[in-house]
Motif scaffolding. Structure first.
Motif, PDB file in Angstrom:
ATOM      1  N   ARG A  47       7.355  19.257  25.095  1.00 45.00           N
ATOM      2  CA  ARG A  47       8.711  18.471  24.939  1.00 45.00           C
ATOM      3  C   ARG A  47       8.461  16.859  24.163  1.00 45.00           C
ATOM      4  NH1 ARG A  47      12.986  21.229  24.655  1.00 45.00           N
ATOM      5  NH2 ARG A  47      14.004  20.066  22.966  1.00 45.00           N
ATOM      6  N   ARG A  48       7.493  16.112  25.328  1.00 41.75           N
ATOM      7  CA  ARG A  48       7.452  14.906  24.373  1.00 41.75           C
ATOM      8  C   ARG A  48       6.417  15.102  23.550  1.00 41.75           C
ATOM      9  NH1 ARG A  48       8.293   9.618  27.381  1.00 41.75           N
ATOM     10  NH2 ARG A  48       6.599   8.594  26.889  1.00 41.75           N
ATOM     11  N   ALA A  49       5.569  15.686  24.008  1.00 40.41           N
ATOM     12  CA  ALA A  49       4.461  15.690  22.828  1.00 40.41           C
ATOM     13  C   ALA A  49       5.064  16.339  21.306  1.00 40.41           C
ATOM     14  CB  ALA A  49       3.548  16.450  22.956  1.00 40.41           C
TER      15      ALA A  49
ATOM     16  N   ARG B 288       9.821  13.103  12.653  1.00 40.61           N
ATOM     17  CA  ARG B 288       8.342  13.876  12.590  1.00 40.61           C
ATOM     18  C   ARG B 288       8.428  13.679  14.798  1.00 40.61           C
ATOM     19  NH1 ARG B 288       5.157  10.456   8.185  1.00 40.61           N
ATOM     20  NH2 ARG B 288       5.927  11.147   6.192  1.00 40.61           N
ATOM     21  N   ALA B 289       7.413  14.233  15.556  1.00 41.19           N
ATOM     22  CA  ALA B 289       6.623  14.078  15.857  1.00 41.19           C
ATOM     23  C   ALA B 289       6.141  13.148  16.191  1.00 41.19           C
ATOM     24  CB  ALA B 289       5.769  15.042  17.064  1.00 41.19           C
ATOM     25  N   ARG B 290       5.902  12.329  17.294  1.00 40.50           N
ATOM     26  CA  ARG B 290       5.209  10.645  17.539  1.00 40.50           C
ATOM     27  C   ARG B 290       4.597  11.055  17.077  1.00 40.50           C
ATOM     28  NH1 ARG B 290       6.452   9.186  23.600  1.00 40.50           N
ATOM     29  NH2 ARG B 290       8.547  10.799  23.280  1.00 40.50           N
TER      30      ARG B 290
ATOM     31  N   THR C 100      15.891  10.032  24.765  1.00 40.21           N
ATOM     32  CA  THR C 100      14.808   9.212  25.397  1.00 40.21           C
ATOM     33  C   THR C 100      13.808  10.968  26.061  1.00 40.21           C
ATOM     34  OG1 THR C 100      15.630   8.924  26.845  1.00 40.21           O
ATOM     35  CG2 THR C 100      15.624   7.523  25.555  1.00 40.21           C
ATOM     36  N   THR C 101      14.748  11.998  26.541  1.00 40.65           N
ATOM     37  CA  THR C 101      13.937  13.014  27.196  1.00 40.65           C
ATOM     38  C   THR C 101      13.313  14.051  25.959  1.00 40.65           C
ATOM     39  OG1 THR C 101      15.468  14.279  28.565  1.00 40.65           O
ATOM     40  CG2 THR C 101      14.303  12.218  29.895  1.00 40.65           C
TER      41      THR C 101
END
Length: 698
Positions: A379-381, A575-577, A597-598
């Motif tokens: 999820r973070r990626a 967009r994703a980081r 944030t999570t």
């Protein structure tokens, strides 16, 4: 006089000849009065003996006037003594009220303490003769859709009688090319890595799944990718698919993606059924499902009842959206209709969204649904980088658009590194709500008299509430000057556009809100200023998102849930980081900050439900809202001892009482409340309006 020992032969008024076999029809009369909304016996005239089959629409005389109705069954005898009124005519020879639909509508009526005719009005669209004639001609001229090759199915999709969204969804000519490009982009990226459990479980019999999606390769549109995986698995197994979306914008983007899939031959055809269609288009789409002319039907909340042969999976997108709650009696929610239908027809079920509703999370907790959401690492990626202002270190964090937000916007519009430029989303509060307000006389920020947190209000005249401690008041008094007048200190969309135009000369500024809401925009670097819920989809995703101010949905129990849902929906369009996506979050609410944030709304909802479980609040108990006079409400409560009164409010129109009851007692309570409503109607007593599980009741 003694009753006859054997049933007498059926006769009709006027000595009309009746059918030789099963001359009695039990007809469900479409009547709005609760105690009359039931089946009555009518004689079947000999001339209509063949056409008057169970499930067909008929016209009968009731209380001196013609009314619509449905034949539920044909029998040999009637309990009525004497001649029966005859069926006047057959509206249509098609048996539209199938046994499965009757069972589903009865379950919904019980669930929401309503009547079967009320539910049928929501489930079956009004008949359109020309549309029906065209569909029947199509059926007689060509075999069923599942036997057609892709080339023939595509031709059918282009015919006048079809209900594909190309002709049904009203879109501006300027946005049609953008939607087409959006659909192609989704089709090109429709095979990104997904949870392996989805692909495995989608093909399993009656798999019931819950999935929260991340931006990934298709920001804002991952729900289409996930839905296509489940749909293809069901279609390849020879089953049908029902896919629900909240409103016409999701219908438009889903239709564009499916059009691209049809053009590539990966999907044979599909049919759309939604409220923006004409009566002819709605009836055409509904009949195509009934007659097996389509295996993939997409639609809004009313499509939850649409008949489909061999239904394999139901896909429900963004189930927490308020558009799924019907505002007509008995006020069912499409999510609950899907749950009931999945049980009755033993179908698969997939809830897919960017957030997690309280009801779905409870079903995950008890094991009824399987959560297949990505892991925390994945999820973070696949999510954007979220920047939260630090008021202690940043002296300009209090500004309407802080300096850090300006930097993020400029970097997204004119990147210095390898990241690609793209549009920027600026989200502003919904019109009509004052997330932060002040005294109109002395300009003092309004604060809660209990905990000193900023107060929020829905309008200049209230109600006023504190989101921190739950304080609620219908009036406001300034603690400094004792004035009762308030003013907003949050600027709206127009003022934001003015500021951006001055600070970013030469950059195109697009407004989205009110009557002008574009469905999608292309990848051109520009700034989109949108009110909450009016954010357009962007091809390639937004390079950055600036989420200004605090969104306050109102003083109700699920305000925090709704705030998280709105923010997650906007952030998921970025967009994703790994692609340079950044979100600036202006919220001070710790729950919203933690969720974004999570980027894990399921964990956030699980934590929020802990207190509700301890207190016995929804979704761990069901609630019923009773509206009427105090005496009448007390009479209803006295007849249902299982109801526990939670709140009671009073105004000039009467009282509103919210009561709770165990989920296990749901069928009994729904049936009992419906019986009480019917009995009060028969006695001509004042009615008490009943609404079960309205999320805004608490």
């Amino acid at each position: 006089m003694d009753e006859p020992l054997f049933p007498a032969a059926t006769t009709a008024h006027g000595q009309v000849p009746v059918a030789e076999t099963d001359p009695v029809a039990r007809v469900l009369v479409d009547h709005p009065v609760p105690h009359l909304a039931r089946a009555f016996d009518y004689a079947v005239p000999l001339t209509l003996a063949e056409a008057a089959q169970p499930g067909v629409r008929v016209r009968v005389k009731f209380a001196g006037r013609l009314r619509d109705g449905y034949i539920l069954e044909r029998t040999e005898f009637s309990d009525h003594v004497g001649p029966l009124a005859v069926i006047e005519r057959i509206t249509s020879p098609l048996p539209v009220l199938t046994p499965l639909l009757v069972e589903l509508c009865e379950a919904v009526a019980t669930r929401y303490a309503g009547t079967l005719p009320d539910v049928l009005r929501l489930a079956i669209p009004p008949r359109h003769a020309r549309a029906e004639k065209a569909v029947l001609a199509e059926v007689s001229a060509r075999p069923a859709t599942r036997q057609s090759p892709p080339e023939q199915a595509t031709t059918e999709a282009d015919s006048e009688s079809d209900s594909n969204s190309e002709s049904d969804v009203e879109t501006d000519e300027d946005t049609t090319p953008v939607l087409t490009a959006l659909g192609t982009w989704v089709a090109d990226g429709s095979a990104p890595p997904l949870p392996s459990a989805l692909a495995d479980a989608a093909g399993a019999t009656s798999a019931r799944l819950a999935l929260t999606v991340t931006p990934g390769r298709l920001p804002g549109l991952g729900w289409i990718t996930a839905g296509l995986v489940a749909a293809r698995a069901a279609l390849s197994a020879g089953s049908s698919v029902l896919w629900l979306v909240p409103d016409h914008r999701e219908i438009a983007v889903l239709s564009a993606a499916l059009d691209a899939e049809v053009a590539r031959g990966t999907i044979d055809e599909y049919t759309a059924l939604h409220a923006d269609q004409s009566p002819e288009q709605r009836w055409t789409a509904w009949l195509r499902g009934l007659l097996g002319r389509t295996r993939l039907l997409i639609g809004t909340r009313a499509a939850a009842f649409a008949p489909l042969a061999d239904l394999g999976v139901i896909i429900c997108t963004d189930d927490a959206n308020q558009n799924y709650l019907d505002q007509h009696a008995p006020y069912p929610h499409a999510r609950e209709v899907c749950l009931l239908r999945s049980n009755l027809e033993d179908t698969g079920l997939l809830f897919v969204s960017t957030d997690r509703s309280a009801e779905v999370e409870r079903l995950v907790e008890i094991g009824w649904l399987t959560d297949i959401s990505p892991s925390a690492t994945d999820r973070r990626a696949a999510s954007p980088r979220v920047v939260v202002p630090d008021e202690d270190r940043d002296p300009y964090a209090w500004q309407r658009i802080p300096s850090r937000a300006w930097e993020i916007m400029r970097e997204a519009l004119h990147p210095r590194g390898d990241e690609a430029a793209g549009p920027v989303l600026v989200q502003v509060p919904r019109a009509g709500y004052y997330p932060v307000f002040a005294c109109a006389r002395c300009q003092e920020t309004a604060r809660c008299p209990v905990c000193e947190s900023p107060l929020s209000t829905q309008s200049e005249v209230g109600p006023f509430a504190c989101r921190t401690c739950g304080y609620h008041s219908e009036t406001f008094t300034c603690s400094r000057c004792r004035s009762h007048q308030v003013r907003s200190i949050v600027r709206g969309r127009t003022r934001t556009v003015e500021e951006l135009s001055k600070a970013l000369p030469g950059v195109e500024i697009v407004e989205s809100g009110g009557e002008n809401i574009p469905i999608a925009v292309d990848f051109t670097p520009r700034v989109i200023v949108a009110t909450t819920g009016a954010e357009p989809y962007a091809i390639g995703g937004y390079a950055a998102g600036i989420l200004l101010d605090s969104l306050w949905p109102g003083p109700w129990m699920r305000a925090s849930d709704e705030g998280v849902r709105r923010r997650m929906r906007a952030a998921s369009l970025v967009r994703a980081r790994t692609d340079g996506g950044v979100v600036y979050l202006g919220d001070s609410d710790e729950v919203i900050r933690g969720a974004l944030t999570t980027f894990d709304p399921a964990v956030t909802m699980a934590r929020a439900l802990h207190d509700r479980r301890e207190l016995g609040f929804p979704p761990y108990r069901r609630i019923v809202e009773l509206t009427g006079t105090g005496t009448d409400i007390d009479a209803v409560l006295g007849e249902v001892p299982e109801l526990e009164e939670l709140t009671r409010d009073e105004d000039e129109a009467g009282q509103k009482v919210v009561a709770a009851y165990p989920i296990a007692a749901g069928p009994h309570i729904g049936t009992r409340l419906a019986e009480i409503t019917s009995a009060r109607s028969a006695k001509k007593l004042p009615q008490v309006r009943v609404r079960i599980d309205d999320p805004r009741s608490l």
